[in-house]
Design a protein around this motif. Structure first.
Motif, PDB file in Angstrom:
ATOM      1  N   ARG A  73       2.065  -1.804   9.623  1.00 47.75           N
ATOM      2  CA  ARG A  73       2.351  -0.774   8.613  1.00 47.75           C
ATOM      3  C   ARG A  73       1.186   0.196   8.496  1.00 47.75           C
ATOM      4  NH1 ARG A  73       5.064   1.209   4.353  1.00 47.75           N
ATOM      5  NH2 ARG A  73       3.908   1.644   2.434  1.00 47.75           N
ATOM      6  N   LEU A  74      -0.029  -0.294   8.674  1.00 45.11           N
ATOM      7  CA  LEU A  74      -1.207   0.576   8.651  1.00 45.11           C
ATOM      8  C   LEU A  74      -1.469   1.193  10.021  1.00 45.11           C
ATOM      9  CD1 LEU A  74      -3.634  -1.579   6.483  1.00 45.11           C
ATOM     10  CD2 LEU A  74      -2.769   0.677   5.873  1.00 45.11           C
ATOM     11  N   SER A  75      -1.538   0.357  11.077  1.00 43.54           N
ATOM     12  CA  SER A  75      -1.964   0.840  12.392  1.00 43.54           C
ATOM     13  C   SER A  75      -0.966   1.810  13.012  1.00 43.54           C
ATOM     14  CB  SER A  75      -2.209  -0.342  13.336  1.00 43.54           C
ATOM     15  OG  SER A  75      -1.039  -1.102  13.505  1.00 43.54           O
ATOM     16  N   ASN A  76       0.312   1.528  12.871  1.00 43.84           N
ATOM     17  CA  ASN A  76       1.327   2.396  13.485  1.00 43.84           C
ATOM     18  C   ASN A  76       2.001   3.321  12.479  1.00 43.84           C
ATOM     19  OD1 ASN A  76       0.717   0.931  15.734  1.00 43.84           O
ATOM     20  ND2 ASN A  76       2.693  -0.083  15.928  1.00 43.84           N
ATOM     21  N   GLY A  77       1.698   3.130  11.192  1.00 41.49           N
ATOM     22  CA  GLY A  77       2.373   3.900  10.157  1.00 41.49           C
ATOM     23  C   GLY A  77       1.441   4.757   9.334  1.00 41.49           C
ATOM     24  N   ILE A  88      -2.174  -6.694  20.344  1.00 39.57           N
ATOM     25  CA  ILE A  88      -2.279  -7.535  19.163  1.00 39.57           C
ATOM     26  C   ILE A  88      -3.207  -6.791  18.216  1.00 39.57           C
ATOM     27  CG2 ILE A  88      -3.014  -9.768  18.251  1.00 39.57           C
ATOM     28  CD1 ILE A  88      -1.994  -9.351  21.879  1.00 39.57           C
ATOM     29  N   PRO A  89      -2.642  -6.117  17.194  1.00 35.75           N
ATOM     30  CA  PRO A  89      -3.438  -5.178  16.396  1.00 35.75           C
ATOM     31  C   PRO A  89      -4.410  -5.870  15.450  1.00 35.75           C
ATOM     32  CG  PRO A  89      -1.226  -5.331  15.513  1.00 35.75           C
ATOM     33  CD  PRO A  89      -1.238  -6.153  16.769  1.00 35.75           C
ATOM     34  N   MET A  90      -5.509  -5.177  15.175  1.00 35.74           N
ATOM     35  CA  MET A  90      -6.480  -5.670  14.207  1.00 35.74           C
ATOM     36  C   MET A  90      -5.930  -5.543  12.790  1.00 35.74           C
ATOM     37  SD  MET A  90     -10.385  -4.317  13.582  1.00 35.74           S
ATOM     38  CE  MET A  90      -9.899  -2.805  12.711  1.00 35.74           C
ATOM     39  N   LEU A  91      -5.179  -4.471  12.560  1.00 34.57           N
ATOM     40  CA  LEU A  91      -4.596  -4.198  11.245  1.00 34.57           C
ATOM     41  C   LEU A  91      -3.088  -4.402  11.297  1.00 34.57           C
ATOM     42  CD1 LEU A  91      -6.507  -0.877  10.476  1.00 34.57           C
ATOM     43  CD2 LEU A  91      -6.922  -3.076   9.371  1.00 34.57           C
ATOM     44  N   PRO A  92      -2.458  -4.724  10.171  1.00 38.39           N
ATOM     45  CA  PRO A  92      -0.994  -4.838  10.154  1.00 38.39           C
ATOM     46  C   PRO A  92      -0.337  -3.547  10.641  1.00 38.39           C
ATOM     47  CG  PRO A  92      -1.933  -5.617   8.079  1.00 38.39           C
ATOM     48  CD  PRO A  92      -3.053  -4.976   8.842  1.00 38.39           C
ATOM     49  N   ILE A 133       0.842  -1.205   0.000  1.00 33.11           N
ATOM     50  CA  ILE A 133       0.000   0.000   0.000  1.00 33.11           C
ATOM     51  C   ILE A 133       0.874   1.251   0.000  1.00 33.11           C
ATOM     52  CG2 ILE A 133      -1.686   1.338   1.330  1.00 33.11           C
ATOM     53  CD1 ILE A 133      -2.825  -1.272   2.356  1.00 33.11           C
ATOM     54  N   SER A 134       0.567   2.163  -0.886  1.00 31.83           N
ATOM     55  CA  SER A 134       1.330   3.420  -0.957  1.00 31.83           C
ATOM     56  C   SER A 134       0.848   4.374   0.125  1.00 31.83           C
ATOM     57  CB  SER A 134       1.141   4.059  -2.333  1.00 31.83           C
ATOM     58  OG  SER A 134       1.676   5.361  -2.339  1.00 31.83           O
ATOM     59  N   GLU A 135       1.803   5.014   0.821  1.00 28.40           N
ATOM     60  CA  GLU A 135       1.416   5.974   1.858  1.00 28.40           C
ATOM     61  C   GLU A 135       1.412   7.399   1.338  1.00 28.40           C
ATOM     62  OE1 GLU A 135       4.365   6.635   5.012  1.00 28.40           O
ATOM     63  OE2 GLU A 135       5.556   5.093   4.019  1.00 28.40           O
TER      64      GLU A 135
END
Length: 749
Positions: free
Chosen positions: A333-337, A327-331, A245-247
């Motif tokens: 890269r998405l949840s913390n990034g 334990i995140p619901m989303l990966p 996914i592009s940020e």
């Protein structure tokens, strides 16, 4: 409800009254009723007849002719000698049962067909012999519940087995020694049952995963997640999809949105947070009013319906917060990034924007997609210091927001919102995960500031879809609802509160009842009965759930409410974002049945996650107290059962059991209605909310259980009767059905 008329209105004969009650309950499709409904149903509405109904109900329950399924709620028993369908309850203590229409019927192991906990089964219920409870025999397993078991590997010369930690399985699971996935004796592992023959005592199974060495922190935390069927690692294909996914945020995308990047914006979160999913913006308008933006990470811009990331998030439904990890619901890269509203980065958001006057009246609001750039990331502690001192970065903005939030909160409480404010226990842990100290998380102005604006956003979003002019039908939506409390439980709370001199309103509007509960909670502050009455007040409330049927949120005193503000960690919020976007574009109402199924799944997963969080706290509490065996603490009785009472320590909120078998000075009976144990000989009472002194007696990490020993005012342990009264023995009296046992005769947990 079919009503049986009592012609003449006179008093009924005892045998006629019993027959009518039994007939009424048997005709009502196994529903439960209180005494008023039963009296109305059989036409016994005079005051004298209603009192007779109350007395007869007690007699019928004592005779085991009907069931009291909850306090003051009665129903007919399952038909004897006929086939019934129910859910199997397996317990590691051997007390198996089947639940048929809320009735628990015992099942001997020889009659279980080795059904597992949660399996849907067909049973035949036998008629009870005199003085004995009825029993059921499983004749068919209709539907098996997929489940896994956590335990410790035991590998011997001739066999291998998983010694389970489960409270739902007493037997060890026999394993193939050649298929242990590299596991060693003493490792924590996860297994599933593959076969359980009728002629074998133990089931056979296979290893699903090896978690690590027993007692090692990661292994134990993963074991807790596995115990509740929750994931403890992320699938590689989902991680890889997130990496693609592009940020980047293009000018074309920003042009489609309202641009808030030049408006003062900041986040306020716990000091260890990494997933910042909400931010506040504030600016003063030309007319002197304040524009406050509640900006929420636009997760659904990046996570498309049906994608592998979306499917995994939908299955998980929520992030899980254990003592030492998320334990995140989303990966990540998405949840913390990409989605996290980090400072000095352009971010895409979904926002609720409010115009408020100086008295926090909402004059205008709008909902839509936006772009922001956070100026600063505050921890709650940093924001609190600025609010208290009036000094620091964005001190004016924080001060204004705090003032507006206080006024919003004051009006919410005035409308009847409940004011439960209980501190949460937290552990400081070292690099190995070992708890080294305990502290309490308390909600201060900075926390309440964020909470109040999130509540306002959730209310406004729910109203935008659900609140329609008369004659217009609202489109299907996801609501967060909190139903009215059980009248019986509120009535019981009022009865017990009255014994301490407090009056609680139980009739009238929810606003009147809630204001009365809030007044009670304020009045008991700092008094001996505070713990007991506040615990009972919390337990009288219903659980909040997700649903498409809006009944309002009782605890918040809001007729419309949803979850919009945390899409990084809750799937219902993602559903809400998608529905808002769809309906804003003129889309048709979605399928209600399908959406309700998703809501039910999300509610179930939320409950599992909460159970896992509590289990991790219990584990750390036991681990923390394990090094304090023999030490004496002050505490309060937080729960009373037929097998003993639970005590919560004042300085750590760790909870343990004082077993009834260890109360050696008397024989105690459990008074369920008054939440107490009563000594038969001396009349000593142990009641919910009592202050007591206890000694740490046992700490069982495998079961996550603490046992305490009661200490008297002189610092001595509770002594047996014969030691207190030399030469005299007190023989246990016979006890009635449903009473707790005396010394040594009780059920253990």
């Amino acid at each position: 409800m079919n009503k049986t008329v009592n012609k003449g209105g006179g008093r009924m004969r005892k045998q006629d009254l019993a027959a009518r009650i039994l007939e009424f309950l048997q005709m009502q499709n196994k529903q439960s009723f209180n005494y008023k409904q039963i009296a109305f149903g059989i036409g016994a509405e005079s005051k004298s007849n209603r009192m007779d109904v109350i007395n007869m109900l007690d007699e019928l329950v004592a005779a085991d002719d009907i069931l009291e399924v909850d306090l003051g709620k009665y129903k007919a028993k399952a038909n004897r000698g006929t086939e019934n369908v129910g859910y199997f309850v397996r317990r590691s203590n051997g007390k198996n049962a089947v639940v048929v229409d809320d009735e628990y019927i015992m099942v001997a192991e020889r009659n279980s067909m080795h059904a597992l906990n949660g399996d849907r089964v067909r049973v035949v219920v036998s008629a009870a012999r005199r003085g004995q409870d009825p029993e059921a025999r499983v004749i068919e397993i209709l539907e098996t519940k997929e489940q896994q078991f956590v335990g410790t590997l035991r590998i011997e010369k001739n066999y291998a087995a998983l010694v389970t930690d489960s409270k739902f399985l007493a037997a060890d699971i026999i394993l193939d020694k050649g298929k242990l996935r590299g596991g060693k004796s003493g490792d924590k592992a996860v297994a599933r049952i593959t076969n359980w023959r009728d002629d074998e005592m133990n089931p056979r199974g296979e290893i699903i995963d090896i978690l690590g060495t027993k007692g090692e922190n990661n292994a134990e935390m993963h074991a807790i997640l596995a115990e509740f069927g929750l994931p403890y690692k992320y699938p590689e294909n989902v991680e890889k999809a997130a990496e693609r996914i592009s940020e980047g945020i293009t000018p074309e995308e920003v042009a489609k949105r309202e641009d808030f990047r030049s408006v003062t914006t900041f986040t306020i979160d716990p000091r260890d947070a990494k997933d910042f999913d909400d931010a506040l913006s504030i600016r003063q308008l030309a007319n002197g009013n304040w524009e406050v933006g509640v900006h929420i990470a636009d997760v659904t811009h990046y996570v498309k319906p049906g994608s592998v990331i979306d499917k995994e998030a939908q299955k998980r439904a929520t992030s899980v917060y254990l003592v030492d990890r998320t334990i995140p619901m989303l990966p990540e890269r998405l949840s913390n990034g990409i989605c996290s509203l980090r400072p000095d980065e352009d971010k895409l958001t979904f926002s609720a924007i409010f115009e408020l006057d100086q008295k926090a009246n909402v004059l205008n609001s709008r909902i839509g997609r936006t772009a922001i750039r956070s100026n600063r990331r505050f921890t709650y502690e940093e924001a609190q210091e600025i609010i208290e001192t009036g000094k620091g970065e964005f001190a004016r903005e924080l001060g204004v927001l705090n003032g507006l939030a206080k006024e919003l909160r004051r009006r919410r409480y005035q409308a009847g919102a409940l004011e439960f404010d209980r501190a949460e226990v937290r552990f400081e842990i070292d690099e190995t995960g070992k708890p080294v100290s305990v502290y309490f998380k308390e909600s201060k102005d900075a926390n309440k500031l964020i909470e109040e604006f999130m509540l306002l956003a959730n209310l406004t979003v729910a109203e935008s879809v659900g609140k329609k002019p008369k004659g217009k039908k609202a489109k299907t939506f996801v609501y967060r609802v909190h139903d009215n409390p059980d009248p019986e439980k509120i009535g019981n709370l009022a009865l017990i509160a009255s014994r301490f001199g407090y009056k609680l309103t139980t009739d009238g509007s929810s606003r009147e009842v809630n204001k009365s509960v809030n007044r009670l909670l304020r009045d008991v502050k700092g008094k001996g009965e505070e713990n007991m009455l506040s615990i009972l007040a919390i337990r009288s409330m219903a659980k909040a759930v997700y649903t498409t049927d809006n009944v309002g949120h009782y605890g918040l005193a809001m007729p419309y409410y949803t979850h919009f503000t945390s899409p990084i960690r809750r799937y219902p919020d993602m559903m809400v974002h998608r529905l808002l976007a769809k309906y804003a574009e003129g889309g048709r109402s979605v399928d209600k049945v399908k959406l309700e199924d998703e809501c039910r799944h999300d509610s179930d997963m939320e409950q599992l996650a909460a159970n896992a969080e509590r289990a991790s706290i219990r584990y750390k509490q036991v681990e923390f107290m394990q090094e304090r065996l023999g030490e004496i603490y002050d505490g309060v009785i937080s729960g009373v059962t037929e097998w003993g009472f639970y005590v919560e320590l004042n300085d750590s909120m760790c909870e343990g059991l004082v077993p009834i078998r260890d109360l050696a000075d008397d024989y105690y009976d459990f008074d369920e209605k008054n939440y107490c144990l009563i000594g038969r000989r001396h009349g000593v009472r142990y009641t919910l909310g009592d202050q007591v002194k206890v000694q740490v007696a046992r700490a069982d990490l495998d079961r996550k259980q603490l046992d305490f020993a009661l200490i008297d005012d002189k610092g001595n342990p509770n002594k047996p009767i014969e030691e207190r009264n030399p030469g005299k023995r007190h023989e246990p009296q016979k006890h009635g059905k449903g009473k707790s046992r005396g010394r040594g005769g009780n059920r253990r947990r």
